[in-house]
Design a protein around this motif. Structure first.
Motif, PDB file in Angstrom:
ATOM      1  N   MET A   1       0.891  -1.153  -0.003  1.00  0.00           N
ATOM      2  CA  MET A   1      -0.100  -0.068  -0.025  1.00  0.00           C
ATOM      3  C   MET A   1       1.019   1.192   0.007  1.00  0.00           C
ATOM      4  N   THR A   2       0.557   2.158  -0.674  1.00  0.00           N
ATOM      5  CA  THR A   2       1.151   3.487  -0.770  1.00  0.00           C
ATOM      6  C   THR A   2       0.319   4.565  -0.437  1.00  0.00           C
ATOM      7  N   LYS A   3       0.855   5.792   0.162  1.00  0.00           N
ATOM      8  CA  LYS A   3       0.288   6.702   0.156  1.00  0.00           C
ATOM      9  C   LYS A   3       0.882   7.989  -0.528  1.00  0.00           C
ATOM     10  N   GLN A   4       0.102   8.792  -1.057  1.00  0.00           N
ATOM     11  CA  GLN A   4       0.479  10.041  -1.655  1.00  0.00           C
ATOM     12  C   GLN A   4       0.729  11.114  -0.694  1.00  0.00           C
ATOM     13  N   ILE A   5       1.740  11.859  -0.560  1.00  0.00           N
ATOM     14  CA  ILE A   5       2.036  13.209   0.127  1.00  0.00           C
ATOM     15  C   ILE A   5       2.578  14.293  -0.490  1.00  0.00           C
ATOM     16  N   ALA A   6       2.354  15.389  -0.143  1.00  0.00           N
ATOM     17  CA  ALA A   6       2.950  16.722  -0.889  1.00  0.00           C
ATOM     18  C   ALA A   6       4.109  17.073  -0.045  1.00  0.00           C
ATOM     19  N   VAL A   7       5.009  17.474  -0.605  1.00  0.00           N
ATOM     20  CA  VAL A   7       6.273  18.184   0.163  1.00  0.00           C
ATOM     21  C   VAL A   7       6.777  19.227  -0.888  1.00  0.00           C
ATOM     22  N   ARG A   8       7.371  20.326   0.109  1.00  0.00           N
ATOM     23  CA  ARG A   8       7.701  21.399  -0.297  1.00  0.00           C
ATOM     24  C   ARG A   8       9.351  21.313  -0.455  1.00  0.00           C
ATOM     25  N   LEU A   9       9.893  21.339  -1.803  1.00  0.00           N
ATOM     26  CA  LEU A   9      11.378  21.418  -1.792  1.00  0.00           C
ATOM     27  C   LEU A   9      12.083  22.587  -2.557  1.00  0.00           C
ATOM     28  N   PRO A  10      13.222  23.077  -2.134  1.00  0.00           N
ATOM     29  CA  PRO A  10      13.764  24.221  -2.699  1.00  0.00           C
ATOM     30  C   PRO A  10      13.923  23.916  -4.333  1.00  0.00           C
ATOM     31  N   ASP A  11      13.954  25.153  -5.080  1.00  0.00           N
ATOM     32  CA  ASP A  11      13.944  24.882  -6.544  1.00  0.00           C
ATOM     33  C   ASP A  11      15.001  24.253  -7.007  1.00  0.00           C
ATOM     34  N   ASP A  12      16.450  24.274  -6.335  1.00  0.00           N
ATOM     35  CA  ASP A  12      17.635  23.561  -6.905  1.00  0.00           C
ATOM     36  C   ASP A  12      17.436  22.298  -6.744  1.00  0.00           C
ATOM     37  N   LEU A  13      16.938  21.778  -5.369  1.00  0.00           N
ATOM     38  CA  LEU A  13      16.670  20.525  -5.265  1.00  0.00           C
ATOM     39  C   LEU A  13      15.812  19.606  -6.302  1.00  0.00           C
ATOM     40  N   VAL A  14      14.655  20.428  -6.637  1.00  0.00           N
ATOM     41  CA  VAL A  14      13.651  19.684  -7.567  1.00  0.00           C
ATOM     42  C   VAL A  14      14.320  19.748  -8.896  1.00  0.00           C
ATOM     43  N   SER A  15      15.342  20.607  -9.353  1.00  0.00           N
ATOM     44  CA  SER A  15      16.000  20.611 -10.621  1.00  0.00           C
ATOM     45  C   SER A  15      16.936  19.497 -10.509  1.00  0.00           C
ATOM     46  N   PHE A  16      17.677  19.283  -9.259  1.00  0.00           N
ATOM     47  CA  PHE A  16      18.353  18.084  -9.197  1.00  0.00           C
ATOM     48  C   PHE A  16      17.536  16.832  -9.516  1.00  0.00           C
ATOM     49  N   ILE A  17      16.609  16.663  -8.893  1.00  0.00           N
ATOM     50  CA  ILE A  17      15.922  15.479  -9.167  1.00  0.00           C
ATOM     51  C   ILE A  17      15.420  15.523 -10.454  1.00  0.00           C
ATOM     52  N   ASP A  18      14.989  16.486 -11.321  1.00  0.00           N
ATOM     53  CA  ASP A  18      14.597  16.157 -12.550  1.00  0.00           C
ATOM     54  C   ASP A  18      15.350  16.179 -13.590  1.00  0.00           C
ATOM     55  N   HIS A  19      16.667  16.723 -13.115  1.00  0.00           N
ATOM     56  CA  HIS A  19      18.144  16.033 -14.048  1.00  0.00           C
ATOM     57  C   HIS A  19      18.371  14.711 -13.824  1.00  0.00           C
ATOM     58  N   VAL A  20      18.311  14.101 -12.842  1.00  0.00           N
ATOM     59  CA  VAL A  20      18.425  12.609 -12.546  1.00  0.00           C
ATOM     60  C   VAL A  20      17.483  11.838 -13.219  1.00  0.00           C
ATOM     61  N   VAL A  21      16.331  12.138 -13.176  1.00  0.00           N
ATOM     62  CA  VAL A  21      15.237  11.486 -13.677  1.00  0.00           C
ATOM     63  C   VAL A  21      15.430  11.616 -15.425  1.00  0.00           C
ATOM     64  N   GLU A  22      15.666  12.833 -16.087  1.00  0.00           N
ATOM     65  CA  GLU A  22      15.943  13.046 -17.334  1.00  0.00           C
ATOM     66  C   GLU A  22      17.309  12.273 -17.850  1.00  0.00           C
ATOM     67  N   GLU A  23      17.931  12.051 -17.116  1.00  0.00           N
ATOM     68  CA  GLU A  23      19.394  11.396 -17.468  1.00  0.00           C
ATOM     69  C   GLU A  23      19.145   9.827 -17.092  1.00  0.00           C
ATOM     70  N   GLY A  24      18.083   9.245 -16.708  1.00  0.00           N
ATOM     71  CA  GLY A  24      17.736   8.120 -16.593  1.00  0.00           C
ATOM     72  C   GLY A  24      18.256   7.458 -15.128  1.00  0.00           C
TER      73      GLY A  24
END
Length: 75
Positions: A1-24
């Motif tokens: 079972m999973t739960k969806q949560i919302a978190v607030r992260l700094p822009d630079d951390l979200v950019s890092f996450i997106d970069h990792v995802v984009e790079e596979g």
């Protein structure tokens, strides 16, 4: 079972996450955050185990030895 949560992260951390995802490096933001949290959980458990094995008892476990079975009861 999973739960969806919302978190607030700094822009630079979200950019890092997106970069990792984009790079596979992860299939999704959620997967990367999950892996990071699992790693942190393992780190904290390891720290606790080290403290217990070296004789230091974390504050949240203080007094637990009063409730533990004596070693000679394990035979």
């Amino acid at each position: 079972m999973t739960k969806q949560i919302a978190v607030r992260l700094p822009d630079d951390l979200v950019s890092f996450i997106d970069h990792v995802v984009e790079e596979g490096g992860a299939a999704s933001r959620a997967e990367l955050v999950f892996r990071a949290l699992e790693r942190e959980r393992r780190r904290l458990l390891t720290e606790r185990d080290i403290a217990l094995l070296t004789g230091g008892v974390p504050d949240d476990l203080a007094g637990i030895e009063e409730h533990a079975a004596p070693l000679d009861d394990l035979d």
